[in-house]
Design a protein around this motif. Structure first.
Motif, PDB file in Angstrom:
ATOM      1  N   PHE A  97       0.847  -1.186   0.000  1.00  0.00           N
ATOM      2  CA  PHE A  97       0.000   0.000   0.000  1.00  0.00           C
ATOM      3  C   PHE A  97       0.887   1.241   0.000  1.00  0.00           C
ATOM      4  N   ASP A  98       0.330   2.312  -0.552  1.00  0.00           N
ATOM      5  CA  ASP A  98       1.013   3.605  -0.589  1.00  0.00           C
ATOM      6  C   ASP A  98       0.422   4.588   0.411  1.00  0.00           C
ATOM      7  N   ILE A 112      -0.761   3.435  13.809  1.00  0.00           N
ATOM      8  CA  ILE A 112      -0.383   2.594  12.675  1.00  0.00           C
ATOM      9  C   ILE A 112       0.041   3.457  11.493  1.00  0.00           C
ATOM     10  N   GLY A 113      -0.738   4.502  11.218  1.00  0.00           N
ATOM     11  CA  GLY A 113      -0.378   5.402  10.128  1.00  0.00           C
ATOM     12  C   GLY A 113       0.965   6.064  10.347  1.00  0.00           C
ATOM     13  N   GLY A 120       7.632   5.800   4.267  1.00  0.00           N
ATOM     14  CA  GLY A 120       7.246   6.696   3.175  1.00  0.00           C
ATOM     15  C   GLY A 120       5.787   6.623   2.782  1.00  0.00           C
ATOM     16  N   LYS A 121       4.940   6.026   3.640  1.00  0.00           N
ATOM     17  CA  LYS A 121       3.523   5.904   3.302  1.00  0.00           C
ATOM     18  C   LYS A 121       2.753   7.150   3.754  1.00  0.00           C
ATOM     19  N   ALA A 160      -2.084  13.320  10.064  1.00  0.00           N
ATOM     20  CA  ALA A 160      -2.702  13.115   8.757  1.00  0.00           C
ATOM     21  C   ALA A 160      -2.114  14.044   7.698  1.00  0.00           C
ATOM     22  N   ASP A 161      -1.899  13.495   6.502  1.00  0.00           N
ATOM     23  CA  ASP A 161      -1.542  14.315   5.350  1.00  0.00           C
ATOM     24  C   ASP A 161      -2.765  15.033   4.802  1.00  0.00           C
ATOM     25  N   VAL A 162      -3.915  14.359   4.847  1.00  0.00           N
ATOM     26  CA  VAL A 162      -5.190  14.910   4.392  1.00  0.00           C
ATOM     27  C   VAL A 162      -6.266  14.402   5.350  1.00  0.00           C
TER      28      VAL A 162
END
Length: 408
Positions: A97-98, A112-113, A120-121, A160-162
């Motif tokens: 997964f990305d 987890i994130g 790099g995820k 979070a990135d988004v």
């Protein structure tokens, strides 16, 4: 073009594909060319530990019994976090997964994130519930655990990135309480699917020999206000003397048996059918037969700021609604609903009778709701906003407020 992007969705409170919002997001991302995997719990009818469904790989795990108290939630969430982390490694080492797309509750998946960001995820937070407000609604207090909920929510946003919000109220919390940049918060509403919510002929048997049926679909939990609805039924039957109305309540939850007992205690059990959790076909039969649908969610901070799927499902089927006057409930339904005074069971009863006794008004309100869903709220209007969030995630591009789902 390069290889397809790979998305791993994490969800804890419902199995996939039963969770309709998660499944709509997953299929939208798949149709856009992404490889999608989901980690979720098992559930009735969804017992398989691994199941490929229409190209989406679903990995499931067993949870302890459905929690109702603080200790039960702690155990449930600990088990869910451990299983999710183990299965995330399995996906990482096989399909890959990305990005991790985490749906709350609980606000723990940032652990987890955050870990996989070391590889790099990316991390997307899909904000389904206000956990601090949900805790207060369930337990009626602001204590250490409430402060802990606020801290976990904050760190989820910060990781979070988004972030994806289900409505404007949630977006304001992401920007304010979560301190996320506004350009990284996207509103993606839980729009219903008119393909799934089909208008069907009524089933007279569900009225149990009575003239009218009032329908409800949703969770049987403490904050859903089923006790207010049952008190309204008592007013209708005993105070107003109406024996021509039956009530069909569809859904399961931790308070189901308690609500059945309350109906007996109030002397209205003969006027109420509790179905428990049932397949879509039985749910649709109840709602298609209903003359009026009801949403008795208690007026509190959680429910005032939350968009309830059942409201838009009622509207999709052309049903007039009665609910307490809450901010997001009023935004969704607008003229498709009558609004009772907050947490007033007698006024709720009065509004139900007002609609039942006015068939032309019911028809006008139902038509307004159906049209609003078709033209504005159906999932096909929301899917591009989800894809805009992912475009910003992958490319770091700025998108317009309209693409973010922001009301201007």
């Amino acid at each position: 073009m390069g290889r397809p992007k790979r998305v791993l969705i994490l969800v804890e409170n419902l199995p996939s594909p039963f969770d309709r919002r998660v499944w709509q997001e997953a299929t939208t991302l798949r149709d856009a060319g992404n490889l999608v995997s989901i980690i979720c719990p098992t559930g009735r009818g969804y017992e398989g530990k691994f199941e490929p469904i229409d190209g989406i790989h679903v990995y499931r795990y067993n949870l302890p019994v459905e929690a109702s108290g603080a200790a039960g939630y702690a155990l449930e969430y600990a088990v869910a976090l451990a299983w999710t982390f183990a299965l995330a490694w399995r996906v990482f080492l096989t399909r890959g997964f990305d990005v991790i797309h985490a749906c709350n509750p609980p606000d723990l998946f940032f652990l987890i994130g955050g870990f996989f960001r070391l590889f790099g995820k990316k991390f997307v937070f899909d904000h389904h519930d206000l956990s601090p407000e949900l805790y207060e609604a369930k337990f009626g207090r602001r204590d250490f655990f409430h402060r802990l909920m606020l801290a976990l929510e904050y760190w989820t946003f910060r990781s979070a990135d988004v972030s994806i919000a289900t409505n404007e109220s949630y977006r304001r919390i992401a920007i304010g309480r979560g301190r996320m940049p506004a350009e990284r918060v996207f509103v993606v509403r839980s729009g219903p699917s008119l393909e799934r919510l089909k208008t069907l002929p009524p089933d007279a048997r569900l009225k149990r020999g009575r003239r009218y049926l009032v329908g409800y679909v949703g969770v049987m939990g403490r904050q859903e206000g089923i006790d207010y609805l049952l008190q309204a039924v008592r007013h209708i039957v005993l105070y107003f003397g109406r024996n021509d109305i039956h009530f069909g309540l569809v859904g399961g939850g931790t308070s189901l048996e308690e609500m059945r007992a309350l109906a007996r205690e109030l002397g209205v059990a003969d006027h109420v059918t509790f179905t428990g959790r049932v397949p879509d076909g039985e749910m649709l039969a109840m709602l298609n037969t209903a003359d009026v649908c009801v949403n008795p969610d208690i007026a509190n901070d959680m429910n005032d700021k939350s968009t309830m799927n059942k409201i838009m499902e009622y509207m999709a089927l052309g049903k007039p609604i009665v609910q307490f006057d809450l901010t997001e409930g009023r935004f969704s339904a607008q003229q498709a609903s009558l609004y009772a005074r907050k947490n007033d069971a007698l006024n709720l009863a009065e509004k139900i009778l007002e609609l039942l006794d006015d068939p032309s008004r019911r028809a006008e309100m139902g038509e307004f709701g159906r049209r609003r869903v078709a033209n504005e709220l159906e999932w096909r209007h929301e899917a591009p906003k989800l894809l805009a969030a992912y475009e910003a995630l992958w490319r770091g591009v700025e998108v317009s407020p309209a693409a973010q789902g922001v009301e201007t």
